[in-house]
Design a protein around this motif. Structure first.
Motif, PDB file in Angstrom:
ATOM      1  N   PRO A 131      -1.107   4.713   4.467  1.00  0.00           N
ATOM      2  CA  PRO A 131       0.280   4.414   4.092  1.00  0.00           C
ATOM      3  C   PRO A 131       0.675   5.166   2.821  1.00  0.00           C
ATOM      4  CG  PRO A 131      -0.917   2.401   4.635  1.00  0.00           C
ATOM      5  CD  PRO A 131      -1.933   3.501   4.583  1.00  0.00           C
ATOM      6  N   GLN A 132       1.941   5.499   2.684  1.00  0.00           N
ATOM      7  CA  GLN A 132       2.402   6.287   1.545  1.00  0.00           C
ATOM      8  C   GLN A 132       2.134   5.591   0.211  1.00  0.00           C
ATOM      9  OE1 GLN A 132       6.439   7.659   1.886  1.00  0.00           O
ATOM     10  NE2 GLN A 132       6.049   8.821   3.751  1.00  0.00           N
ATOM     11  N   SER A 133       2.089   4.271   0.216  1.00  0.00           N
ATOM     12  CA  SER A 133       1.878   3.527  -1.031  1.00  0.00           C
ATOM     13  C   SER A 133       0.412   3.432  -1.419  1.00  0.00           C
ATOM     14  CB  SER A 133       2.451   2.113  -0.893  1.00  0.00           C
ATOM     15  OG  SER A 133       1.807   1.428   0.176  1.00  0.00           O
ATOM     16  N   ASP A 134      -0.484   3.854  -0.518  1.00  0.00           N
ATOM     17  CA  ASP A 134      -1.925   3.721  -0.777  1.00  0.00           C
ATOM     18  C   ASP A 134      -2.369   4.729  -1.834  1.00  0.00           C
ATOM     19  OD1 ASP A 134      -4.358   2.592  -0.462  1.00  0.00           O
ATOM     20  OD2 ASP A 134      -4.622   3.143   1.638  1.00  0.00           O
ATOM     21  N   MET A 135      -3.314   4.312  -2.673  1.00  0.00           N
ATOM     22  CA  MET A 135      -3.825   5.164  -3.745  1.00  0.00           C
ATOM     23  C   MET A 135      -5.346   5.165  -3.723  1.00  0.00           C
ATOM     24  SD  MET A 135      -1.004   6.196  -5.212  1.00  0.00           S
ATOM     25  CE  MET A 135      -1.491   6.811  -6.823  1.00  0.00           C
ATOM     26  N   THR A 136      -5.938   6.226  -4.276  1.00  0.00           N
ATOM     27  CA  THR A 136      -7.385   6.344  -4.410  1.00  0.00           C
ATOM     28  C   THR A 136      -7.714   6.645  -5.866  1.00  0.00           C
ATOM     29  OG1 THR A 136      -7.631   7.191  -2.158  1.00  0.00           O
ATOM     30  CG2 THR A 136      -9.438   7.617  -3.680  1.00  0.00           C
ATOM     31  N   SER A 137      -8.712   5.958  -6.400  1.00  0.00           N
ATOM     32  CA  SER A 137      -9.109   6.158  -7.788  1.00  0.00           C
ATOM     33  C   SER A 137     -10.540   6.671  -7.847  1.00  0.00           C
ATOM     34  CB  SER A 137      -9.000   4.836  -8.562  1.00  0.00           C
ATOM     35  OG  SER A 137      -9.454   4.992  -9.887  1.00  0.00           O
ATOM     36  N   VAL A 138     -10.754   7.748  -8.607  1.00  0.00           N
ATOM     37  CA  VAL A 138     -12.105   8.280  -8.809  1.00  0.00           C
ATOM     38  C   VAL A 138     -12.318   8.527 -10.300  1.00  0.00           C
ATOM     39  CG1 VAL A 138     -12.113   9.385  -6.529  1.00  0.00           C
ATOM     40  CG2 VAL A 138     -11.443  10.714  -8.548  1.00  0.00           C
ATOM     41  N   ASN A 139     -13.587   8.636 -10.679  1.00  0.00           N
ATOM     42  CA  ASN A 139     -13.919   8.956 -12.058  1.00  0.00           C
ATOM     43  C   ASN A 139     -13.585  10.417 -12.330  1.00  0.00           C
ATOM     44  OD1 ASN A 139     -16.075  10.142 -14.060  1.00  0.00           O
ATOM     45  ND2 ASN A 139     -15.850   7.973 -14.568  1.00  0.00           N
ATOM     46  N   THR A 140     -12.643  10.649 -13.209  1.00  0.00           N
ATOM     47  CA  THR A 140     -12.145  12.008 -13.421  1.00  0.00           C
ATOM     48  C   THR A 140     -13.225  12.944 -13.956  1.00  0.00           C
ATOM     49  OG1 THR A 140      -9.977  11.057 -13.906  1.00  0.00           O
ATOM     50  CG2 THR A 140     -10.315  13.362 -14.471  1.00  0.00           C
TER      51      THR A 140
END
Length: 367
Positions: A287-296
């Motif tokens: 979905p367009q609202s979905d996000m993914t977070s990773v250690n930069t």
């Protein structure tokens, strides 16, 4: 020549898919009309019916089709009546910078027309004569469809139509993610999240490309058993500690991780499965609202990467024949993908079975 056709139609988001009698108009310039023989039931069509893919209804579903040309429009020279073709939901203008770079999936011009033909109009009408939009320029979950010539690709006579149809989405998306997007190196290790239609093709793409270890991850034990038949060397039942199991199996992390589910949280899990220098390929449509977070910091410090893969970075008229060649040589499994067939009037049941995870791939047949 206008044809009457039975078709699967989404009238409103999150309402049952219906089967209606529609009218399909004759092809205009640079268009062909095809009589469908088969159409795969793809999760992307379901996503359109639920609004995850925000195509406005009413919408004729279907983009993974195979059939024969029954009429050609003005200016069409590449196709003749009787030609066997499969559909491609990616077209190309041939002139923008992405087409000139050999990346038609990113075409600036044609792929903006996601629910119409490239000229912004449709050839589909309902029983009241009102326009019906078409999924990704195709709308081929119907007995007849009129498409632009850039959305059809010839298919050889030795491939059954219910198998050939699957190349137009699931097979190209999965195998292409391996060969075109990831360019997986022989001897690599890979983990594939999701063992549905696209995931199974990603798994067999890894096998054909020469991966030495292929780990399938899914919530269904039945699907994991199927994954073994397509080339998975190991299977892991999905949970919140899946990355620990994968890192143990691979001795420190996978070289490639393919996310074929379409969820940001799963993409994050896939990233956690990587070893140093590894790459995540995002294949699923979230979905367009979905996000993914990773250690930069891990991106530069461990030289990890995240890439997207749309339709397997396909070049349809180049890649489709290659896939048929792999099928002819016995390397690409198509027969094993088709686990159930349906009539067009059984389309609602086909979608219900897909949601329940009963099929590797369900296919609607029109013969």
């Amino acid at each position: 020549m206008t044809q009457t056709a039975r078709a699967a139609v989404c009238r409103d988001w999150n309402t049952p898919i219906g089967v209606e009698t529609i009218q399909v108009e004759a092809p205009r310039r640079d268009e062909v009309m095809i009589r469908l023989h088969a159409c795969g039931v793809c999760h992307s069509d379901l996503s359109a019916a639920t609004g995850v893919i925000a195509f406005p209804p009413p919408l004729v579903l279907g983009h993974e089709g195979a059939g024969e040309v029954v009429a050609v429009g003005e200016g069409v020279t590449d196709f003749s009546i009787g030609d066997r073709v499969i559909t491609s939901f990616v077209s190309m203008c041939g002139t923008c910078r992405y087409c000139n770079a050999g990346r038609p999936v990113l075409c600036d011009t044609v792929n903006t027309a996601l629910t119409t033909l490239p000229d912004g109009t449709v050839r589909t009408r309902d029983a009241d004569g009102k326009d019906l939009s078409i999924f990704s320029g195709c709308g081929v979950m119907a007995e007849y469809a009129t498409l632009h010539v850039n959305n059809v690709v010839p298919v050889t006579d030795n491939v059954p139509m219910d198998r050939a149809a699957l190349v137009g989405c699931a097979v190209m998306t999965g195998v292409g993610a391996v060969f075109n997007t990831a360019q997986l190196e022989p001897g690599s290790t890979a983990v594939v999240f999701g063992a549905g239609g696209v995931g199974l093709n990603t798994i067999q793409g890894c096998r054909i490309a020469g991966a030495r270890q292929i780990i399938a991850v899914d919530m269904s034990e039945e699907k994991l058993e199927t994954a073994k038949r397509f080339g998975a060397t190991d299977v892991v039942l999905a949970d919140d500690k899946v990355h620990k199991a994968v890192r143990k199996l691979t001795g420190g992390g996978a070289d490639y991780a393919f996310e074929c589910v379409g969820r940001g949280a799963v993409a994050q899990q896939a990233y956690a499965c990587l070893g140093k220098g590894g790459t995540v390929i995002i294949v699923g449509v979230a979905p367009q609202s979905d996000m993914t977070s990773v250690n930069t910091l891990s991106l530069p410090a461990q030289e990890k990467g995240i890439r997207g893969s749309w339709f397997g970075s396909a070049r349809p008229r180049y890649d489709f024949p290659k896939l048929f060649g792999l099928y002819a040589s016995g390397q690409l499994l198509l027969d094993e993908l088709v686990t159930e067939t349906y009539s067009i009037d059984e389309a609602p049941q086909a979608f219900a079975d897909m949601e329940a995870g009963r099929n590797a791939r369900g296919v609607i047949v029109f013969d």
